[in-house]
Design an enzyme around this catalytic site. Sequence first.
Site, short mmCIF file in Angstrom:
data_model
loop_
_atom_site.label_atom_id
_atom_site.label_comp_id
_atom_site.label_asym_id
_atom_site.label_seq_id
_atom_site.Cartn_x
_atom_site.Cartn_y
_atom_site.Cartn_z
N SER A 29 0.85 -1.20 0.00
CA SER A 29 0.00 0.00 0.00
C SER A 29 0.88 1.24 0.00
O SER A 29 1.86 1.32 0.73
CB SER A 29 -0.89 0.03 1.24
OG SER A 29 -1.68 -1.12 1.30
N HIS A 60 -4.98 -4.90 -3.23
CA HIS A 60 -3.81 -5.67 -3.67
C HIS A 60 -4.24 -6.53 -4.86
O HIS A 60 -4.96 -7.51 -4.70
CB HIS A 60 -3.28 -6.56 -2.56
CG HIS A 60 -2.86 -5.80 -1.33
ND1 HIS A 60 -1.61 -5.26 -1.18
CD2 HIS A 60 -3.54 -5.47 -0.23
CE1 HIS A 60 -1.55 -4.64 -0.02
NE2 HIS A 60 -2.71 -4.74 0.59
N HIS A 82 -0.22 -12.40 2.44
CA HIS A 82 0.12 -12.08 3.83
C HIS A 82 -0.08 -13.30 4.72
O HIS A 82 -0.96 -14.12 4.48
CB HIS A 82 -0.76 -10.94 4.36
CG HIS A 82 -0.51 -9.62 3.70
ND1 HIS A 82 -1.15 -9.24 2.55
CD2 HIS A 82 0.31 -8.60 4.03
CE1 HIS A 82 -0.73 -8.03 2.20
NE2 HIS A 82 0.16 -7.61 3.07
N TYR A 84 -1.34 -13.20 7.64
CA TYR A 84 -2.63 -13.10 8.34
C TYR A 84 -3.80 -13.63 7.52
O TYR A 84 -4.88 -13.85 8.05
CB TYR A 84 -2.91 -11.66 8.80
CG TYR A 84 -3.01 -10.62 7.72
CD1 TYR A 84 -4.09 -10.58 6.84
CD2 TYR A 84 -2.03 -9.65 7.58
CE1 TYR A 84 -4.18 -9.62 5.85
CE2 TYR A 84 -2.10 -8.68 6.59
CZ TYR A 84 -3.18 -8.68 5.73
OH TYR A 84 -3.26 -7.73 4.75
N GLU A 85 -3.57 -13.82 6.22
CA GLU A 85 -4.63 -14.40 5.40
C GLU A 85 -4.79 -15.89 5.67
O GLU A 85 -5.74 -16.51 5.19
CB GLU A 85 -4.33 -14.17 3.92
CG GLU A 85 -4.40 -12.71 3.52
CD GLU A 85 -3.93 -12.48 2.10
OE1 GLU A 85 -4.74 -12.62 1.17
OE2 GLU A 85 -2.74 -12.18 1.91
N ALA A 112 3.08 -0.85 3.88
CA ALA A 112 2.46 0.18 4.71
C ALA A 112 2.77 -0.19 6.16
O ALA A 112 2.81 -1.37 6.50
CB ALA A 112 0.96 0.20 4.48
N MET A 209 2.72 -5.80 8.96
CA MET A 209 2.32 -7.21 8.91
C MET A 209 2.91 -7.96 7.71
O MET A 209 2.34 -8.98 7.28
CB MET A 209 0.79 -7.31 8.88
CG MET A 209 0.10 -6.61 10.04
SD MET A 209 -1.69 -6.67 9.87
CE MET A 209 -2.19 -5.51 11.14
N SER A 210 4.02 -7.46 7.18
CA SER A 210 4.58 -8.15 6.00
C SER A 210 6.10 -8.01 6.00
O SER A 210 6.71 -7.78 7.03
CB SER A 210 4.00 -7.54 4.71
OG SER A 210 4.48 -6.22 4.53
N ASN A 233 -0.16 5.59 9.09
CA ASN A 233 -0.91 6.00 10.30
C ASN A 233 0.06 5.98 11.47
O ASN A 233 1.11 5.34 11.39
CB ASN A 233 -2.06 5.01 10.57
CG ASN A 233 -1.54 3.59 10.72
OD1 ASN A 233 -1.20 2.94 9.72
ND2 ASN A 233 -1.46 3.10 11.95
N HIS A 245 -8.46 0.52 8.60
CA HIS A 245 -7.88 0.22 7.28
C HIS A 245 -8.17 1.37 6.32
O HIS A 245 -7.38 1.66 5.43
CB HIS A 245 -8.44 -1.11 6.76
CG HIS A 245 -7.79 -1.60 5.52
ND1 HIS A 245 -6.42 -1.77 5.40
CD2 HIS A 245 -8.30 -1.96 4.31
CE1 HIS A 245 -6.13 -2.21 4.19
NE2 HIS A 245 -7.25 -2.33 3.50
N1 HPA Z 1 -0.01 -1.80 12.53
C1 HPA Z 1 0.28 -2.89 11.82
N2 HPA Z 1 0.32 -2.90 10.50
C2 HPA Z 1 0.05 -1.77 9.84
C3 HPA Z 1 -0.27 -0.58 10.53
C4 HPA Z 1 -0.29 -0.60 11.94
O1 HPA Z 1 -0.55 0.40 12.62
N3 HPA Z 1 -0.47 0.37 9.58
C5 HPA Z 1 -0.30 -0.23 8.37
N4 HPA Z 1 0.04 -1.51 8.53
#
Ligand code: HPA
Length: 273
Positions: A29, A60, A82, A84-85, A112, A209-210, A233, A245
């Site tokens: 992202s 994605h 990912h 988490y998927e 991201a 997370m990647s 963020n 998100h």
């Molecule tokens: N935490 C985890 N993964 C993320 C975040 C976050 O704040 N922002 C974008 N990916």
Amino acid sequence: MNPVKPQAAANWLRKKSQLRPKLAIVLGSGFHHVLAELRVAKKIPYAQIPGFPKPTVSGHAGELYFGHLGGTPVLVLSGRAHFYEGHPMKRVTFAIRTLAAFGIMDLLLTNAAGGINNNFRAGDFMVLADHINFMGTNPLRGPAIEGLPRFVDLTETYDKKLRGLLLKAGKNSKQKLRSGVYLAVSGPSYETPAEIRAFAKLGADAVGMSTVPEAIVARQCGLNVAAVSCITNLAAGISKKNLSHAEVLETAERVKKSGAALLKYFAEHYQKM
Ligand code: HPA
């Protein structure tokens, strides 16, 4: 189970284009806009590539591109699988082993991330100086792979020269480009404020997370790695706001031109490095 071998996927890809890039870029992202700058030679949906998983997160796409970026031949992977998927690590990192088998030498990973460092603002970018693997597993866990190291040295996971080129790209595009430590969690929930305070104490500047599984596998395969985060963020509890998100996607959209400019400069000057 994934019965397809990375070498088979690489052989399949070689038949799709005559281009033989040495550089590959994985888009997260905040970086997809670079596709507007890519001179596309061939676009292939992941669904067609043997062994490639289909990403399921919105935003994605899941396509591999052969092309030229800033005049440099590149493979661009738009979208990633990912952890988490629910994919096993073997599937999360299959594309990286395929790139290595294809002949890629240098890998640029983008993502991201949430900003932990108090000096970071949403919309900044961060070059990874190092990482902390908090995913609770390691992508190299499992039977040893013949011909590859069992115990991989991660003293310099992120290549100094490639990192230097990224920082130069940041200066050139007048984009706020920080340097820092990326901490990887498995997700998909965001973190609690207590976790973020703990991660700050551990030395993390950003959380995501990647990227970490991909970087570890790439190092096992002998690729040089660089990585850059779009700070979409502030991490949980750093700002008063709750996380969403939608905010991640909003910031990614706001700074998409800067992300694209960074990558284009990097690719353009990569050949002269
Ligand atoms: N935490 C985890 N993964 C993320 C975040 C976050 O704040 N922002 C974008 N990916």
